[in-house]
Scaffold this active site. Structure first.
Site, PDB file in Angstrom:
ATOM      1  N   SER A 142       0.780  -1.149  -0.060  1.00 33.01           N
ATOM      2  CA  SER A 142      -0.116   0.105  -0.010  1.00 33.01           C
ATOM      3  C   SER A 142       0.981   1.250   0.008  1.00 33.01           C
ATOM      4  O   SER A 142       2.056   1.097   0.223  1.00 33.01           O
ATOM      5  CB  SER A 142      -0.902   0.014   1.315  1.00 33.01           C
ATOM      6  OG  SER A 142      -1.563   1.171   1.470  1.00 33.01           O
ATOM      7  N   TYR A 155      -2.413  -1.504  10.154  1.00 28.70           N
ATOM      8  CA  TYR A 155      -2.220  -1.702   8.890  1.00 28.70           C
ATOM      9  C   TYR A 155      -0.891  -1.363   8.201  1.00 28.70           C
ATOM     10  O   TYR A 155      -0.294  -1.786   7.232  1.00 28.70           O
ATOM     11  CB  TYR A 155      -3.374  -0.848   8.014  1.00 28.70           C
ATOM     12  CG  TYR A 155      -3.545  -1.041   6.625  1.00 28.70           C
ATOM     13  CD1 TYR A 155      -4.339  -2.148   6.095  1.00 28.70           C
ATOM     14  CD2 TYR A 155      -3.160   0.075   5.734  1.00 28.70           C
ATOM     15  CE1 TYR A 155      -4.678  -2.203   4.634  1.00 28.70           C
ATOM     16  CE2 TYR A 155      -3.428  -0.008   4.394  1.00 28.70           C
ATOM     17  CZ  TYR A 155      -3.948  -1.224   3.868  1.00 28.70           C
ATOM     18  OH  TYR A 155      -4.395  -1.345   2.442  1.00 28.70           O
TER      19      TYR A 155
HETATM   20  N1  LIG Z   1      -8.576   0.342  -2.019  1.00 25.90           N
HETATM   21  C1  LIG Z   1      -7.467   1.178  -1.594  1.00 25.90           C
HETATM   22  O1  LIG Z   1      -7.406   2.405  -1.683  1.00 25.90           O
HETATM   23  C2  LIG Z   1      -6.155   0.266  -1.280  1.00 25.90           C
HETATM   24  C3  LIG Z   1      -4.820   1.125  -1.114  1.00 25.90           C
HETATM   25  C4  LIG Z   1      -4.021   0.617  -0.826  1.00 25.90           C
HETATM   26  C5  LIG Z   1      -3.781  -1.182  -0.755  1.00 25.90           C
HETATM   27  N2  LIG Z   1      -4.882  -1.717  -1.112  1.00 25.90           N
HETATM   28  C6  LIG Z   1      -4.734  -2.894  -0.748  1.00 25.90           C
HETATM   29  O2  LIG Z   1      -5.430  -3.888  -2.093  1.00 25.90           O
HETATM   30  C7  LIG Z   1      -5.793  -4.867  -1.749  1.00 25.90           C
HETATM   31  C8  LIG Z   1      -7.305  -5.194  -2.291  1.00 25.90           C
HETATM   32  O3  LIG Z   1      -8.091  -4.278  -1.628  1.00 25.90           O
HETATM   33  P1  LIG Z   1      -9.276  -3.698  -2.256  1.00 25.90           P
HETATM   34  O4  LIG Z   1      -9.195  -2.133  -2.050  1.00 25.90           O
HETATM   35  O5  LIG Z   1      -9.928  -4.091  -3.542  1.00 25.90           O
HETATM   36  O6  LIG Z   1     -10.482  -3.997  -0.948  1.00 25.90           O
HETATM   37  P2  LIG Z   1     -11.829  -4.919  -1.200  1.00 25.90           P
HETATM   38  O7  LIG Z   1     -12.429  -4.871   0.114  1.00 25.90           O
HETATM   39  O8  LIG Z   1     -12.612  -4.649  -2.351  1.00 25.90           O
HETATM   40  O9  LIG Z   1     -11.369  -6.297  -1.648  1.00 25.90           O
HETATM   41  C9  LIG Z   1     -10.459  -7.404  -0.802  1.00 25.90           C
HETATM   42  C10 LIG Z   1     -10.987  -8.866  -0.981  1.00 25.90           C
HETATM   43  O10 LIG Z   1     -10.127  -9.474   0.004  1.00 25.90           O
HETATM   44  C11 LIG Z   1     -11.090 -10.412   0.292  1.00 25.90           C
HETATM   45  N3  LIG Z   1     -10.526 -11.119   1.629  1.00 25.90           N
HETATM   46  C12 LIG Z   1     -10.403 -10.315   2.965  1.00 25.90           C
HETATM   47  N4  LIG Z   1     -10.035 -11.152   4.069  1.00 25.90           N
HETATM   48  C13 LIG Z   1      -9.664 -12.375   3.148  1.00 25.90           C
HETATM   49  C14 LIG Z   1      -9.261 -13.437   3.615  1.00 25.90           C
HETATM   50  N5  LIG Z   1      -8.601 -13.697   5.044  1.00 25.90           N
HETATM   51  N6  LIG Z   1      -9.019 -14.496   2.704  1.00 25.90           N
HETATM   52  C15 LIG Z   1      -9.146 -14.224   1.630  1.00 25.90           C
HETATM   53  N7  LIG Z   1      -9.670 -13.190   1.193  1.00 25.90           N
HETATM   54  C16 LIG Z   1      -9.959 -11.960   1.809  1.00 25.90           C
HETATM   55  C17 LIG Z   1     -12.389  -9.703   0.738  1.00 25.90           C
HETATM   56  O11 LIG Z   1     -13.437 -10.691   0.898  1.00 25.90           O
HETATM   57  C18 LIG Z   1     -12.623  -8.760  -0.470  1.00 25.90           C
HETATM   58  O12 LIG Z   1     -13.272  -9.555  -1.569  1.00 25.90           O
HETATM   59  C19 LIG Z   1      -5.679  -5.075  -0.220  1.00 25.90           C
HETATM   60  O13 LIG Z   1      -4.639  -5.896  -0.127  1.00 25.90           O
HETATM   61  C20 LIG Z   1      -5.713  -3.835   0.243  1.00 25.90           C
HETATM   62  O14 LIG Z   1      -4.921  -3.570   1.546  1.00 25.90           O
HETATM   63  C21 LIG Z   1      -6.067  -1.007  -1.130  1.00 25.90           C
END
Ligand SMILES: NC(=O)c1ccc[n+]([C@@H]2O[C@H](COP(=O)([O-])OP(=O)(O)OC[C@H]3O[C@@H](n4cnc5c(N)ncnc54)[C@H](O)[C@@H]3O)[C@@H](O)[C@H]2O)c1
Length: 276
Positions: A142, A155
């Site tokens: 991230s 986080y």
């Molecule tokens: N959205 C942002 O702004 C952002 C920014 C930086 C990093 N990220 C990272 O990107 C990645 C994806 O996040 P996103 O934004 O698409 O979020 P999101 O919540 O839309 O998707 C995350 C997915 O991970 C799944 N998940 C959660 N716990 C789980 C587990 N124990 N086992 C399997 N699946 C699991 C959820 O069910 C969900 O479908 C994450 O690692 C997040 O930390 C997101």
């Protein structure tokens, strides 16, 4: 997007957001895709879209914190497709809460999913990636793996750890002469469900934070994010910054050293007035 035809890619957390967009973009570019998540409904939607594209897809319920299940899953995917070229360790959760009021169990939960989930996926698939002769580990950290902000200690810890783990792995693969590339992904604010799905310490205005996240802190769509990530993967980048915010904030951190902390605290106070 070209460059993934004939490849087999594994995407965790593929039922929503960045993971869903990655799986679909990979399918469009000719890859076979193994998708998994704990959210059966979201996963089914991703599977349906991949089938509509005509991409070969395997769908499994997998909790990335379950190490043994992950090992068995890796063997099953190799058995199914004959090989695996790429793993996108993407599944993740968000949590908001100051250290002072955050119970140990909440910090452990974030580390379990966001850090250990990435370690489990990397180690389960690494032998298969090496055996493929053309492997790639893609670990999602991230922007919060580059700098810290108040309320994000759990986080931040997990995402800094993902970065350290992945940067070491990249050098190890090069030193050993293994045919495995390694990329760390640092998304900025991406329009996904992550804040809506988040948990928080007692007293945190999670609804207000989610509103701020959705309306003011996210500019990049998951589809745009997926294209940027896959472009970086194709170019074998060590680090991929996703979004203009990620690029600008990374530059500020590099320019100011630890001085960014004072700067970002005052910005946070204005963006989320009741947070600190
Ligand atoms: N959205 C942002 O702004 C952002 C920014 C930086 C990093 N990220 C990272 O990107 C990645 C994806 O996040 P996103 O934004 O698409 O979020 P999101 O919540 O839309 O998707 C995350 C997915 O991970 C799944 N998940 C959660 N716990 C789980 C587990 N124990 N086992 C399997 N699946 C699991 C959820 O069910 C969900 O479908 C994450 O690692 C997040 O930390 C997101």
């Amino acid at each position: 997007m070209q460059g993934f035809a004939g490849k087999v890619a594994v995407v965790t957390g593929a039922g929503s957001g960045i993971g869903q967009a990655l799986a679909i973009e990979l399918g469009k570019s000719g890859a076979s895709v193994a998708i998994s998540d704990v959210d059966a409904e979201g996963l089914a939607a991703t599977e349906e879209r991949l089938k509509a594209i005509g991409a070969p897809v395997r769908t499994d319920r997998l909790d990335v914190t379950e190490r043994e299940a992950f090992e068995l899953y890796a063997d099953a995917v190799v058995e199914h497709f004959g090989k695996v070229n790429q793993i996108y360790n993407n599944a993740g959760i968000a949590y908001v809460g100051d250290v002072e009021v955050t119970p140990y169990k909440d910090i452990e939960r974030v580390m379990d999913v966001d850090f250990w989930g990435v370690v489990n996926g990397t180690k389960a698939f690494l032998p298969h990636l090496i055996a493929s002769g053309d492997g790639h580990v893609v670990n999602v950290s991230s922007l919060f793996g580059i700098f810290s902000v108040p309320g994000q200690a759990a986080y931040n810890s997990a995402k800094f750890a993902v970065r350290g783990f992945t940067e070491a792995l990249r050098q190890e693969m090069q030193a050993a002469g293994h045919p495995v590339k390694v990329t760390t992904i640092h998304p900025g604010g991406i329009k996904t469900a992550i804040m809506r799905n988040s948990t928080a310490a007692e007293g945190v205005d999670r609804e207000g934070l989610t509103k701020t996240f959705d309306t003011r802190l996210t500019r990049t769509t998951p589809e745009e994010a997926a294209k940027i990530i896959l472009d970086g993967v194709r170019k074998d980048r060590a680090r991929v910054l996703v979004g203009a915010d990620a690029k600008i904030l990374d530059a500020i951190v590099r320019l100011t050293g630890s001085g960014y902390q004072r700067l970002f605290l005052s910005v946070m106070k204005r963006l989320v007035p009741n947070s600190h």
